[in-house]
Each structure stands twice: as C-alpha cells, then as structure tokens.
Design an enzyme around this catalytic site. Sequence first.
Site, short mmCIF file in Angstrom:
data_model
loop_
_atom_site.label_atom_id
_atom_site.label_comp_id
_atom_site.label_asym_id
_atom_site.label_seq_id
_atom_site.Cartn_x
_atom_site.Cartn_y
_atom_site.Cartn_z
N ASP A 34 0.84 -1.20 0.00
CA ASP A 34 0.00 0.00 0.00
C ASP A 34 0.87 1.25 0.00
O ASP A 34 0.58 2.23 -0.66
CB ASP A 34 -0.87 0.04 1.27
CG ASP A 34 -2.08 -0.85 1.11
OD1 ASP A 34 -2.12 -1.62 0.13
OD2 ASP A 34 -2.97 -0.76 1.98
N GLU A 119 -12.88 6.95 13.12
CA GLU A 119 -13.23 5.53 12.99
C GLU A 119 -12.02 4.73 12.53
O GLU A 119 -11.10 5.28 11.95
CB GLU A 119 -14.33 5.39 11.91
CG GLU A 119 -15.53 6.23 12.22
CD GLU A 119 -16.51 6.34 11.05
OE1 GLU A 119 -16.33 5.62 10.04
OE2 GLU A 119 -17.43 7.15 11.17
N LYS A 121 -10.16 2.38 9.98
CA LYS A 121 -10.25 2.13 8.54
C LYS A 121 -10.09 0.63 8.35
O LYS A 121 -9.01 0.08 8.56
CB LYS A 121 -9.15 2.90 7.81
CG LYS A 121 -9.24 2.80 6.31
CD LYS A 121 -8.31 3.83 5.68
CE LYS A 121 -8.25 3.78 4.19
NZ LYS A 121 -8.47 2.54 3.51
N ASP A 123 -9.68 -2.88 6.64
CA ASP A 123 -8.95 -3.26 5.43
C ASP A 123 -9.65 -4.44 4.77
O ASP A 123 -9.34 -5.60 5.02
CB ASP A 123 -7.51 -3.62 5.80
CG ASP A 123 -6.60 -3.55 4.59
OD1 ASP A 123 -7.08 -3.10 3.53
OD2 ASP A 123 -5.43 -3.94 4.71
N TYR A 231 -20.34 1.92 7.55
CA TYR A 231 -19.86 3.21 8.04
C TYR A 231 -20.38 4.43 7.29
O TYR A 231 -19.90 5.53 7.51
CB TYR A 231 -18.33 3.23 8.03
CG TYR A 231 -17.68 2.68 6.78
CD1 TYR A 231 -17.87 3.29 5.54
CD2 TYR A 231 -16.88 1.55 6.83
CE1 TYR A 231 -17.28 2.79 4.40
CE2 TYR A 231 -16.28 1.05 5.70
CZ TYR A 231 -16.48 1.67 4.48
OH TYR A 231 -15.91 1.18 3.35
N LYS A 318 -3.24 6.90 7.16
CA LYS A 318 -2.86 5.49 7.02
C LYS A 318 -1.68 5.14 7.91
O LYS A 318 -0.71 5.90 8.02
CB LYS A 318 -2.51 5.19 5.55
CG LYS A 318 -3.73 5.42 4.69
CD LYS A 318 -4.09 4.50 3.59
CE LYS A 318 -3.30 3.51 2.99
NZ LYS A 318 -3.68 3.04 1.69
N CYS A 412 25.94 -21.79 -9.68
CA CYS A 412 24.87 -22.33 -8.85
C CYS A 412 25.45 -22.75 -7.49
O CYS A 412 26.40 -23.55 -7.45
CB CYS A 412 24.21 -23.52 -9.53
SG CYS A 412 22.98 -24.31 -8.48
N CYS A 415 24.93 -26.85 -7.42
CA CYS A 415 25.59 -27.79 -8.34
C CYS A 415 26.79 -27.18 -9.05
O CYS A 415 27.49 -27.88 -9.78
CB CYS A 415 24.58 -28.33 -9.35
SG CYS A 415 24.09 -27.12 -10.58
N CYS A 430 19.86 -21.29 -12.73
CA CYS A 430 20.80 -22.38 -12.94
C CYS A 430 20.23 -23.21 -14.09
O CYS A 430 19.12 -23.73 -13.99
CB CYS A 430 20.91 -23.24 -11.68
SG CYS A 430 21.74 -24.82 -12.03
N CYS A 436 20.65 -30.67 -11.24
CA CYS A 436 20.77 -29.79 -10.07
C CYS A 436 19.76 -30.27 -9.02
O CYS A 436 18.54 -30.25 -9.26
CB CYS A 436 20.48 -28.35 -10.50
SG CYS A 436 20.61 -27.18 -9.15
S1 IVH Z 1 -15.90 6.35 4.64
C1 IVH Z 1 -16.85 8.67 0.40
N1 IVH Z 1 -15.11 4.92 6.64
O1 IVH Z 1 -11.45 2.92 2.73
C2 IVH Z 1 -16.02 7.61 1.01
N2 IVH Z 1 -14.33 4.30 4.49
O2 IVH Z 1 -9.40 4.17 1.02
C3 IVH Z 1 -16.58 7.23 2.33
N3 IVH Z 1 -12.93 2.29 4.47
O3 IVH Z 1 -13.47 3.59 -0.04
C4 IVH Z 1 -15.80 6.15 2.94
N4 IVH Z 1 -13.01 1.89 6.63
O4 IVH Z 1 -13.71 1.27 1.20
C5 IVH Z 1 -15.03 5.08 5.31
N5 IVH Z 1 -14.55 3.73 8.54
C6 IVH Z 1 -14.48 3.88 7.22
C7 IVH Z 1 -13.74 3.01 6.40
C8 IVH Z 1 -13.67 3.27 5.02
C9 IVH Z 1 -12.55 1.46 5.47
C10 IVH Z 1 -12.53 2.09 3.05
C11 IVH Z 1 -13.60 2.40 2.05
C12 IVH Z 1 -13.04 3.56 1.27
C13 IVH Z 1 -11.58 3.30 1.40
C14 IVH Z 1 -10.75 4.51 1.07
#
Ligand code: IVH
Length: 706
Positions: A34, A119, A121, A123, A231, A318, A412, A415, A430, A436
């Site tokens: 990322d 909040e 984020k 993954d 969310y 991030k 190698c 070998c 190799c 080998c």
């Molecule tokens: S709000 C208009 N809240 O992260 C966009 N997104 O990299 C509103 N994501 O597209 C998104 N946790 O897929 C929001 N608590 C959270 C999130 C979240 C993960 C994701 C989501 C978004 C992406 C952006």
Amino acid sequence: MTVQQAQERLEQLKAVITDSNRRYYVENAPVLSDYEYDQLMYELQAIEAEFPELVTEDSPSRRVGSDLSDKKGNKEFEQFPHRYPMLSLGNTYSLSEIKDFAARASKALGGETFTYSCELKFDGTAICLTYRNGRLLRALTRGDGSIGDDVTRNVRRIANIPEQLKGDGWPEEFEIRGEIYMPYSAFDRLNEEKRKEEETPFANPRNAASGSLKLTDPEEVGRRGLECTLYHLLGENLPFSTHSEALDKAASWGLPVSEHRRICRNIEEIEAYISHWDAQRKFLPFATDGIVIKVNQLNMQRSLGYTAKSPRWAVAYKFKAEQALTPLLSIDYQVGRTGAVTPVANLEPVQLSGTVVKRATLHNPDQMGLLDIHEGDWVYVEKGGEIIPKIVAVELSKRLPGAIKPVFPTHCPVCGTPLVKDEGQAKYFCPNKDHCPPQIKGTLVNFLSRKAMNVFAGEANIEQLYNMGFVRNVADLYDLTENQLLHLEGWKHRMAERFLESLRESVRTTPFERVLFAIGIRFVGEQTAKTLARHFRSIDALKEASREQLLEVEDVGEVIADSILQWFSDASNYEIIERLRKVGLHLAIEQQEGPSSAVLAGKVIVISGTYSISRDEMKALIEQHGGKISSSVSAKTSWLLAGEKAGPEKLKKAESLGIPLLSEELLRAMLATEIPDRNDGNIIPDPAGAPDDNTETQEGIQLTLF
Ligand code: IVH
C-alpha cells in the site's frame, strides 16, 4: 522538470498504477505494498498539480480503481449503476496533513463549531447495501465507482448482515455502505485449507475478502467466515443531523456498525485517537490500515462537498506497515524448482505483526544493489502485500567500518553450474535442470502433488528417495521396488505398499491434462495444461506442434510457446516420456475422457458440502460425464449432490421444490456402471415417476429422498 519529462513520467506512473489497480482489485494479487502504491499516486498527483494541462480524464488520480469482474461483456455478475457515486478517500501518512485537513475544513465552514467522527479504517473490500422496507434488496461492490457488481446472493451468506431489519423508524429506502472483511481467524483457517489443497494461499485478509466475495458459489462464500462493518448511510431526506446519529440508529436496527468510533472535538483528540489505535490495532481480531476522520455534521458535509474522487469532509490517516530493525546474519542463495536463484536474508529473529521473523527475501541482485546492503548491516523488515517478509531499507548509522558488499554468486550454489540471466529479467537461473538437486526434487514434488499425479508422499519422503539415489527423474518413480523403499529410514512394509499402490493408482486414474501439468514444463500451469491437452489431444501432437501452432492456442503466448519447444528439444525429456508411456500413463485424451460418458447428459446438478475429493474435482467429474453444474437449487435442478455438511438452505430449498438428493456413493456407482442410454437419458429411478425397470444396475444402492 520540463513538460516533456513530466509527460513521460506521467505515462509511466499511469501505466504502473493502472496495472497495480487491476492486480489489486480484480486479481486480488497485489504487486505493490500500500505504501509503495500511495507514494506513486502522490508523485502522480504532484506532477499533475504542477502541470495541470497534462491531466487527462483517464488518470488514476481522478478515478477509483475498478473491481468489476469483467468488462469485455462476459460478466460473472450482473452490473447495476450506483445511485450515488462510490468514491474513495484522500489519504495521508502524515499527521501534519491531518492538521491541514482540519484547518481547511474549519476555514471552509467559516469557523463554525463542528465535531469529527473518528473511525477505524477497515482493510477489506467496499460494499453498498440497499434496504427497502426494512429488507435487504441489493448488494453492489464499488466496481468503478459508477457501476458495481451485483453480489447480493453472496452477501446474503454473510452472517452479520441482516436480511430483515429489527426495530422501527428506518427510512423506506436507504443505502448503507461499508466494508466486507475477513477476520484473522477465518483467514488463517482458509489459508491452512488452501495449503492442504496445494493451492496458493491469499497474501493477506483483504485479498481473501475480495476474492471470496466474488466467488460464484454463494455456499462457499458462506463458509469463508466473512464479516461486514458499515460506516456510511445515504438516502433522500434522512432524519438525522449527524453521521454518528445515523450509524447509532443503523446499529439499533441490527446493522453491524463499529463500536470503536469516537467523537473528537479538536486535532489533539484526533491525534490521541490515532496514536491509541496505532499501538492497539495489533490486538484487534481483524486488519485495519488506518483511521478515517469525518466531519460529523451532515449539513457541513454537504457544504464541503466532493472532489472528482473523494469527499472533502473526510480523510484517511494510514498506518505505516509495521517494520522491525534487526541484524542481518547471512545471505542464502536459494535455488528453486525452476532453477531461479533467490537471495534470502537470515536475520536475528525479531517480532513483527504478531509473528517472529527469521528470514526475509532480497528478491534479486538488482534489489540488493538498490538497498546497497552490506554484510553485518542492520536492516528494516516489513510484511508487504506478499506472505514472505521483505527487507525494505538498511540502517546506515549502524554500519560497521569496512563492511563489505555481498557478492551474488556467478555459479549455482548447489551444483556449481554457471548461472544465466534471461534478457530483461532480474533473476539468475541455474540451467542444469536435469542434474541440479533442488530442481530435480522440486520437479518430483510437483509431479506427485495433489493437483498433478496425486500420489501419497510428502516432501520429506521425496528428499529421502533422492538422497538414497533411488530417483533422479519422474520416470524413476515407477521403477521403485518395495525392497528399495524398505531401506529408507522410518519406512515399514505398510507404508511402502501404500506408496506403491498410490503410484499404480496414479497411472490408472490421472487424465492426460494432469500428466501434462505434472511433468513440469516451465510456465505450463494447471490451466494451460488443460487447454493444451484439449487442443492437441496427445503428447505426440504437442511435441510436433510448431511455434505458430502453439501460439494459436488460447492463453499461450511467446514465453509459454518457447518453453514448450525448448522442453521437447531436450532428448532426455523425450526419453522420460517414452518410459512413462511404457508404464501406462495417459499421454493422450482417450475416448473415455471428456466427456467420458453421457451418463449425466441433460442433468443439472447442484453441489453442496464436501466430498472425498475437492469440489473442483467433483465438478470436473460431473462435467466429464456430460452433467451441468449450477450454483443454486431451482425447479430446473435435476439433483442436489449432498456431501458432508451440505448447506441447510440448499437442502431446505431442494425439499420444498421436491428436488431429489444424490449421495457421493450413488453418483460414483452411477458413473462406474455401464448403463445403456435410455430414451429419456434417465438412469436412476425418477422419484416422482414410475419405478425404473433398470433398477438392477442400482443394486444395493439407496437413493436418499425427502
Ligand atoms: S468512509 C466517500 N469509513 O477505505 C467515502 N471508508 O481508502 C466514504 N474504508 O473507499 C468512505 N473503513 O472502502 C469510510 N470507517 C471507514 C472506512 C472506510 C474502510 C474504506 C472504504 C473507502 C476506502 C478509502
């Protein structure tokens, strides 16, 4: 930077980012971490800001990456437009940019008082759910932001997504967006299964989640243990004034909403929230890659609005991938099955994201040069998109005076053969593939693996056979005697007998396409072997094929064609083929294969649960005998093949529609029995019809029916 330089760099960046988007969103096999991806995107944005005249509509800076399964008309999922575009978030790794975001928002809002919803984020992969009159109507993936894939059938299998809302007061129709993710426990279980099945494990829970959501078998989706967190609630004339109120309400209707949300009043509180979760996230049972900070008041969100790609009222901070600093002890140069030589660093063991890391890849000599690694260096390790940790940097301040650079071997390490490098490739190989040891052992392991000859043997057994000098190529396996096997440490009569029987069985039962995969022609994987087998129908025809003829085959490009030609140009390979022919391996598609019979012609079969063979093998078996597989039970279903732990919903539906159940034993008995084709193609008693007069062929077999 001149305009021309900017133009050139932009083209490069766009190509790399677009390719990386496809690998991330569609193939679920990311090539960049990322962090690396984000750095490229920032560079693209910076150049575009400096040279606005060079910005094009198709720039990845202006579009969200697309997860749509197929854009060429052959869609696995129906696609629907999003009512409101599904955007992404601006992101940063720097706290000072979060301060800038807060300052910008405050200024744009004319100094009015407002709060932030902070909040986690999550993954995973984005999802958009529509509820109408309290019932789940549709689930769409983000797709390209304007249209998404309809994955409703799969989403209905996710345990914490309610079909029917509870309580009252929900808007007649609304959308709620969130993330589908796979908790670590489900991820570990899935990868363990994949390893057992000798399939490539998922690199991380995010890929596992998006890969699972796009499966075509909803029942399998149900088994994967996906979860959802929501969310963002959207709709017309919503009766809420803040985002947090909307989510609290959603939670009261039974929708899964994170309990880790906090309202923050200023940047200090935001920073405290960030540093709390940066430290604590490793204790969460799911993956998070940052924090999302949103202006909480909905009227203020509206006045801040959106850019082409993301809202101005929210931003993501991030987390940097966790890194560890540790001394480099030594470097091994590993030779793989294909002969590729990979430098692998041995490290002083160190804790990283919940596991102890002792080894990390250095990829190739170019990468070693870029890192400027020296013996005795302290190095930073990181778990990127891949499973194996990698070295991302060297701590120069800890370098000892006079430290020397490691020299990549010219020969190698196993070998001693001089290494070669293909033009344009970063790896050394190799070329001594026949002599080998790691290459021979790797070929043997691949040959006997479940997806190839499916012989009962582990890597340690193959090592023993090799070390004792009993096998040097795959044909030697079929000359092994019990007497030889009894010389191997730990082998008793029963084990030797079982191994030999498994080998004999592999001769009888492995179809040509799997033999072709098993012999290990470089770049000829399982799928390519299938395509080649069906196209040429025999190893002799394949051997005679010209480069042009090979290139005519679907999915065969120059690399594969050249590899096949090279393999057959080697006399020792052809000798092996002749020995395998004598043993009786299937080196051609025989009349029996594809379809081996018409026993299941016209039958639509739904499979559910587990069998003595993998589900893929079961599907292939049914198709080989003329049957058609369908993923859901309907009036058109002929039978539900109910394996162990068959899905209760499928069983219920079959019962309600009067669809007969078929057990694996009965299916096998049907396929093993030579039954003359009858007028209606039915070979088992029709449960709804008259008793079948052909029942003697079904002797002793009970058909389980509701
Ligand atoms: S709000 C208009 N809240 O992260 C966009 N997104 O990299 C509103 N994501 O597209 C998104 N946790 O897929 C929001 N608590 C959270 C999130 C979240 C993960 C994701 C989501 C978004 C992406 C952006």
